[in-house]
Design an enzyme around this catalytic site. Structure first.
Site, PDB file in Angstrom:
ATOM      1  N   ARG A  50     102.600   6.788-115.783  1.00  0.00           N
ATOM      2  CA  ARG A  50     103.939   7.044-115.256  1.00  0.00           C
ATOM      3  C   ARG A  50     104.310   5.932-114.289  1.00  0.00           C
ATOM      4  O   ARG A  50     103.441   5.314-113.672  1.00  0.00           O
ATOM      5  CB  ARG A  50     103.972   8.377-114.507  1.00  0.00           C
ATOM      6  CG  ARG A  50     103.572   9.579-115.338  1.00  0.00           C
ATOM      7  CD  ARG A  50     103.598  10.841-114.501  1.00  0.00           C
ATOM      8  NE  ARG A  50     103.237  12.021-115.275  1.00  0.00           N
ATOM      9  CZ  ARG A  50     103.221  13.246-114.788  1.00  0.00           C
ATOM     10  NH1 ARG A  50     103.538  13.462-113.524  1.00  0.00           N
ATOM     11  NH2 ARG A  50     102.878  14.264-115.557  1.00  0.00           N
ATOM     12  N   ASP A  52     107.287   5.153-111.096  1.00  0.00           N
ATOM     13  CA  ASP A  52     108.350   5.706-110.263  1.00  0.00           C
ATOM     14  C   ASP A  52     109.651   4.941-110.457  1.00  0.00           C
ATOM     15  O   ASP A  52     109.676   3.878-111.092  1.00  0.00           O
ATOM     16  CB  ASP A  52     107.957   5.616-108.779  1.00  0.00           C
ATOM     17  CG  ASP A  52     106.795   6.517-108.426  1.00  0.00           C
ATOM     18  OD1 ASP A  52     106.625   7.555-109.079  1.00  0.00           O
ATOM     19  OD2 ASP A  52     106.059   6.174-107.490  1.00  0.00           O
ATOM     20  N   ARG A 198     101.189   1.588-103.956  1.00  0.00           N
ATOM     21  CA  ARG A 198     102.184   1.209-102.948  1.00  0.00           C
ATOM     22  C   ARG A 198     101.700   1.511-101.536  1.00  0.00           C
ATOM     23  O   ARG A 198     101.966   0.746-100.598  1.00  0.00           O
ATOM     24  CB  ARG A 198     103.505   1.939-103.225  1.00  0.00           C
ATOM     25  CG  ARG A 198     104.240   1.430-104.463  1.00  0.00           C
ATOM     26  CD  ARG A 198     105.414   2.322-104.810  1.00  0.00           C
ATOM     27  NE  ARG A 198     106.308   2.513-103.680  1.00  0.00           N
ATOM     28  CZ  ARG A 198     107.294   3.411-103.650  1.00  0.00           C
ATOM     29  NH1 ARG A 198     107.493   4.197-104.716  1.00  0.00           N
ATOM     30  NH2 ARG A 198     108.054   3.531-102.600  1.00  0.00           N
TER      31      ARG A 198
END
Length: 248
Positions: A50, A52, A198
């Site tokens: 996935r 973001d 991140r």
């Protein structure tokens, strides 16, 4: 049915993420709509991972099952024609066995994060890198990054919205290097927590700026508490590089 494995490159800026979202456009929606326009078939895209909102990909692996006969070349060319003008491209396409799965067959995933370490405003790299004006010590960042390599409880570096059942992850590699004004952080693991890369990058940037020492990064990891996170970097500089599969 033929199962096609596609390698996608995309600019994540216009999307709410890779997976379909009720509140905005997604990469999955664009790919599935392109497949329908090409084949007339309603299909589901399955991806290796996935991403973001705002996160990019250089080599996201996905698969789609199609009933109509196509060669890989025909299918990739047809998909690219129907994906325009979306910033998504099929850069590779191959037929795979029916039991091959883009997500569940994957044994590793790698990301790269790009920091533009300069004071001048970004023009060509705007939205494609995180601009940090203060000079960064990439060597210090690399040394500190090794604290995070291995099996750890990454709760501190995990989003509150993470759906993973466990915060335990094994980070296989976390390397930092400088190329001109760019500081590049490469991460590789079997899987990652939501926002893990991140969050790690944000804390490493604090080390690079001299605001954190290595021991503070270690303390943040040991705290197993999201409140101990120093900084979460923006999505602009994050790229999914590749999915890794067993040979053969």
């Amino acid at each position: 049915m033929t199962r096609f494995a596609l390698t996608l490159e995309f600019d994540g800026a216009p999307y709410m993420g890779l997976q379909r979202q009720a509140h905005g456009p997604s990469v999955q929606q664009s790919v599935e709509e392109a497949a329908f326009a090409l084949t007339g078939e309603t299909t589901a895209m399955h991806a290796a991972g996935r991403t973001d909102a705002g996160v990019h990909a250089l080599g996201m692996k996905v698969h789609i099952d199609i009933a109509k006969p196509f060669t890989p070349f025909q299918f990739s060319e047809g998909m690219n024609a129907r994906l325009r003008p979306h910033p998504i491209a099929v850069v590779a396409c191959e037929v795979v066995p029916d039991d091959w799965h883009a997500r569940f067959s994957c044994i590793g995933r790698s990301y790269i994060y790009r920091i533009a370490n300069r004071r001048a405003p970004l023009t060509l790299e705007r939205g494609k890198a995180w601009q940090v004006p203060k000079p960064l010590d990439a060597a210090a960042m690399h040394r500190a990054a090794q604290i995070l390599v291995g099996l750890h409880d990454f709760t501190t570096f995990r989003s509150a919205h993470c759906q993973s059942q466990s915060p335990l992850k094994t980070l296989d590699r976390l390397d930092v290097r400088r190329e001109g004004e760019m500081v590049l952080i490469e991460a590789e693991a079997r899987s990652f927590l939501h926002h893990q890369v991140r969050s790690m990058v944000g804390c490493l940037a604090l080390v690079g700026m001299g605001r954190w020492e290595e021991r503070q990064l270690a303390q943040a990891l040991e705290a197993r508490d999201r409140q101990a996170l120093g900084l979460n970097s923006p999505p602009d500089g994050l790229y999914f590089v590749k999915a890794i599969y067993p040979e053969g």
